[in-house]
Enzyme design. Structure first.
Site, PDB file in Angstrom:
ATOM      1  N   GLU A  35       0.819  -1.213   0.000  1.00 22.82           N
ATOM      2  CA  GLU A  35       0.000   0.000   0.000  1.00 22.82           C
ATOM      3  C   GLU A  35       0.863   1.277   0.000  1.00 22.82           C
ATOM      4  O   GLU A  35       0.440   2.306  -0.527  1.00 22.82           O
ATOM      5  CB  GLU A  35      -0.963  -0.049   1.188  1.00 22.82           C
ATOM      6  CG  GLU A  35      -1.997   1.054   1.242  1.00 22.82           C
ATOM      7  CD  GLU A  35      -2.764   1.299  -0.060  1.00 22.82           C
ATOM      8  OE1 GLU A  35      -3.091   0.327  -0.778  1.00 22.82           O
ATOM      9  OE2 GLU A  35      -3.014   2.486  -0.369  1.00 22.82           O
ATOM     10  N   HIS A  37       3.631   1.772  -1.728  1.00 22.04           N
ATOM     11  CA  HIS A  37       3.893   2.038  -3.149  1.00 22.04           C
ATOM     12  C   HIS A  37       2.623   2.532  -3.842  1.00 22.04           C
ATOM     13  O   HIS A  37       2.645   3.470  -4.631  1.00 22.04           O
ATOM     14  CB  HIS A  37       4.335   0.759  -3.873  1.00 22.04           C
ATOM     15  CG  HIS A  37       5.608   0.149  -3.371  1.00 22.04           C
ATOM     16  ND1 HIS A  37       5.650  -1.079  -2.737  1.00 22.04           N
ATOM     17  CD2 HIS A  37       6.894   0.567  -3.428  1.00 22.04           C
ATOM     18  CE1 HIS A  37       6.899  -1.386  -2.436  1.00 22.04           C
ATOM     19  NE2 HIS A  37       7.675  -0.398  -2.839  1.00 22.04           N
ATOM     20  N   VAL A 176       3.465   5.476   4.575  1.00 24.91           N
ATOM     21  CA  VAL A 176       2.239   4.714   4.839  1.00 24.91           C
ATOM     22  C   VAL A 176       2.585   3.606   5.836  1.00 24.91           C
ATOM     23  O   VAL A 176       3.609   2.922   5.681  1.00 24.91           O
ATOM     24  CB  VAL A 176       1.668   4.128   3.530  1.00 24.91           C
ATOM     25  CG1 VAL A 176       0.430   3.289   3.804  1.00 24.91           C
ATOM     26  CG2 VAL A 176       1.353   5.246   2.557  1.00 24.91           C
ATOM     27  N   MET A 184       5.276   0.478   6.287  1.00 30.54           N
ATOM     28  CA  MET A 184       5.212  -0.622   5.313  1.00 30.54           C
ATOM     29  C   MET A 184       6.537  -0.719   4.566  1.00 30.54           C
ATOM     30  O   MET A 184       7.147   0.297   4.227  1.00 30.54           O
ATOM     31  CB  MET A 184       4.082  -0.383   4.328  1.00 30.54           C
ATOM     32  CG  MET A 184       2.737  -0.543   4.969  1.00 30.54           C
ATOM     33  SD  MET A 184       1.447  -0.520   3.708  1.00 30.54           S
ATOM     34  CE  MET A 184       0.025  -0.631   4.756  1.00 30.54           C
ATOM     35  N   SER A 185       6.960  -1.940   4.311  1.00 33.81           N
ATOM     36  CA  SER A 185       8.209  -2.172   3.584  1.00 33.81           C
ATOM     37  C   SER A 185       8.156  -3.577   3.011  1.00 33.81           C
ATOM     38  O   SER A 185       7.631  -4.489   3.664  1.00 33.81           O
ATOM     39  CB  SER A 185       9.391  -2.054   4.552  1.00 33.81           C
ATOM     40  OG  SER A 185      10.543  -2.644   3.982  1.00 33.81           O
ATOM     41  N   SER A 186       8.704  -3.740   1.814  1.00 37.93           N
ATOM     42  CA  SER A 186       8.758  -5.090   1.230  1.00 37.93           C
ATOM     43  C   SER A 186       9.529  -6.020   2.156  1.00 37.93           C
ATOM     44  O   SER A 186       9.286  -7.223   2.204  1.00 37.93           O
ATOM     45  CB  SER A 186       9.426  -5.051  -0.144  1.00 37.93           C
ATOM     46  OG  SER A 186       8.803  -4.077  -0.951  1.00 37.93           O
TER      47      SER A 186
HETATM   48  P1  AMP Z   1      11.203   0.329  -2.817  1.00 37.97           P
HETATM   49  O1  AMP Z   1      10.433  -0.586  -3.687  1.00 37.97           O
HETATM   50  O2  AMP Z   1      11.339  -0.129  -1.405  1.00 37.97           O
HETATM   51  O3  AMP Z   1      12.513   0.752  -3.448  1.00 37.97           O
HETATM   52  O4  AMP Z   1      10.334   1.665  -2.714  1.00 37.97           O
HETATM   53  C1  AMP Z   1       9.918   2.345  -3.853  1.00 37.97           C
HETATM   54  C2  AMP Z   1       9.400   3.706  -3.442  1.00 37.97           C
HETATM   55  O5  AMP Z   1       8.316   3.542  -2.540  1.00 37.97           O
HETATM   56  C3  AMP Z   1      10.466   4.547  -2.711  1.00 37.97           C
HETATM   57  O6  AMP Z   1      10.325   5.900  -3.094  1.00 37.97           O
HETATM   58  C4  AMP Z   1      10.101   4.327  -1.260  1.00 37.97           C
HETATM   59  O7  AMP Z   1      10.495   5.417  -0.429  1.00 37.97           O
HETATM   60  C5  AMP Z   1       8.580   4.271  -1.361  1.00 37.97           C
HETATM   61  N1  AMP Z   1       8.028   3.567  -0.203  1.00 37.97           N
HETATM   62  C6  AMP Z   1       8.348   2.337   0.262  1.00 37.97           C
HETATM   63  N2  AMP Z   1       7.661   2.049   1.383  1.00 37.97           N
HETATM   64  C7  AMP Z   1       6.880   3.133   1.640  1.00 37.97           C
HETATM   65  C8  AMP Z   1       5.937   3.462   2.663  1.00 37.97           C
HETATM   66  N3  AMP Z   1       5.662   2.632   3.654  1.00 37.97           N
HETATM   67  N4  AMP Z   1       5.330   4.661   2.602  1.00 37.97           N
HETATM   68  C9  AMP Z   1       5.600   5.542   1.604  1.00 37.97           C
HETATM   69  N5  AMP Z   1       6.483   5.285   0.609  1.00 37.97           N
HETATM   70  C10 AMP Z   1       7.107   4.107   0.628  1.00 37.97           C
END
Ligand code: AMP
Length: 281
Positions: A35, A37, A176, A184-186
Site C-alpha cells: 500500500e 507504493h 504509509v 510498510m516495507s517489502s
Molecule cells: P522500494 O520498492 O522499497 O525501493 O520503494 C519504492 C518507493 O516507494 C520509494 O520511493 C520508497 O520510499 C517508497 N516507499 C516504500 N515504502 C513506503 C511506505 N511505507 N510509505 C511511503 N512510501 C514508501
C-alpha cells in the site's frame, strides 16, 4: 496497461507522450508492491496524464552480503495491482539493459550519501542515484515520486536533481504505515512472528521522543540516548545502527534547532528496518 521491458521501448513510449504534450509521472520501485507504493502511484495518476511505474531490483544499490538474491519478487501480483490503478505503463528493464558489459559510469552525491544509512551501506546511494538518473533518461518524467520512509534517499535525489540541473519535479510522499504503526516495507515479509510483534516499537519510540521534545520534557541533545535506551530494551532488536536527531536538510547530527529529523535504523536478526519522523518545534 503496457509492459515495457527495454530502455529503447521506454524511450519510444515516452517520446509519443511528450510529443502529444502529456505529463509523465514516474514511480520508481523494486516491486513486491504494498500500500505504501500504491499510495504513491495514486498521487501520480491524480497529477499526471501518464503514470509509469518502474520495477527494477537494482543490483548496484546492494552491497555484498545484503539481500539482493532473496529480495521479495511478485511480478504477477505487482502487475495486477497496477492495472487496477490505471497506471499507463510498467517499465521492467533487464539488469543487462541498465548495466551492459563494460558499464562504468556512476553518480556520487557526496556528503549526504555518506551519513546515516550510508555509513552502514557503503555505495548504496551511488547505486540509487545512478539507477534513478538512468530511469529519468529512459522515462523523461515531468514529475518523479519518492516516499519519505526513505528520507535520506529523498535528500540525495533532490540534491542530484539540483546539482545536475535535471528538468524533473521531485515529489515526496508521506510514509504509509500498518495499523500498528510499522512503516510498510517489502522487507517486513522477512520478519518472524515475534519480530513482527516487536517491530511497531520503532515508530512508537520515534513518536514518543517527538512528543517529548515538543512538550519540553526532552531536549534534542538527549534524543539519541533516549532512543538507544528504549530500543535496546526490545528483545527482537539485535543491533541499533543509528538512532538520533539530525538536521532535515544537511543530515548532520544536531543538538538544537527548530526542525528535527528523528531517524532510526535497526536490525532484527538479518532484517534491517528504517523509519523516521520530522518534528517542527
Ligand atoms: P522500494 O520498492 O522499497 O525501493 O520503494 C519504492 C518507493 O516507494 C520509494 O520511493 C520508497 O520510499 C517508497 N516507499 C516504500 N515504502 C513506503 C511506505 N511505507 N510509505 C511511503 N512510501 C514508501
Amino acid at each position: 496497461m503496457e509492459i515495457i521491458r527495454s530502455i529503447s521501448g521506454m524511450r519510444e513510449f515516452s517520446s509519443d507522450c511528450l510529443q502529444s504534450n502529456k505529463s509523465i509521472g514516474l514511480v520508481p520501485t523494486m516491486g513486491a508492491l504494498h500500500e505504501g507504493h500504491l499510495s504513491i502511484v495514486r498521487q501520480s495518476t491524480e497529477a499526471n496524464d501518464i503514470t509509469v511505474v518502474s520495477i527494477f531490483i537494482n543490483p548496484a544499490q546492494f552491497s555484498e552480503g545484503e539481500d539482493f538474491s532473496r529480495y521479495p519478487r511478485d511480478y504477477d501480483g505487482d502487475i495486477s495491482k497496477l492495472s487496477a490503478l490505471s497506471a499507463a505503463a510498467v517499465f521492467m528493464p533487464e539488469a543487462a539493459d541498465i548495466y551492459p558489459d563494460g558499464y562504468k559510469t556512476y553518480v556520487e552525491v557526496r556528503g549526504l550519501s555518506e551519513r546515516l544509512c550510508g555509513m552502514f551501506r557503503p555505495g548504496h546511494f551511488t547505486g540509487v542515484a545512478t539507477v534513478v538518473l538512468k530511469l529519468f533518461n529512459a522515462v523523461r518524467p515531468t514529475r518523479a515520486y519518492f516516499g519519505l520512509k526513505d528520507y535520506q534517499q529523498c535528500a540525495v535525489l533532490k540534491k542530484m536533481r539540483d546539482d545536475l540541473n535535471l528538468d524533473c519535479e521531485i515529489v515526496l510522499c508521506p510514509t504509509v504505515r500498518e495499523a500498528d504503526g510499522l512503516a510498510m516495507s517489502s522487507r517486513n515479509a522477512y520478519l518472524s512472528m515475534e519480530q513482527r510483534l516487536d517491530a511497531p516499537c520503532i515508530y512508537k519510540a520515534l513518536k514518543d521522543t517527538g512528543h517529548a521534545i515538543k512538550n519540553g520534557s526532552l531536549k534534542i541533545k538527549d534524543i539519541a540516548a533516549k532512543l538507544h535506551e528504549t530500543l535496546s530494551a526490545v528483545k527482537s532488536i539485535t543491533e541499533i545502527q543509528y538512532a538520533s536527531a539530525y538536521d532535515p536538510d544537511t543530515l548532520d547530527e544536531i543538538t538544537h534547532g527548530a526542525r528535527v529529523l528523528i531517524a532510526v535504523a535497526v536490525k532484527m536478526g538479518a532484517t534491517r528496518l528504517i523509519d523516521n519522523i520530522v518534528v517542527e518545534l
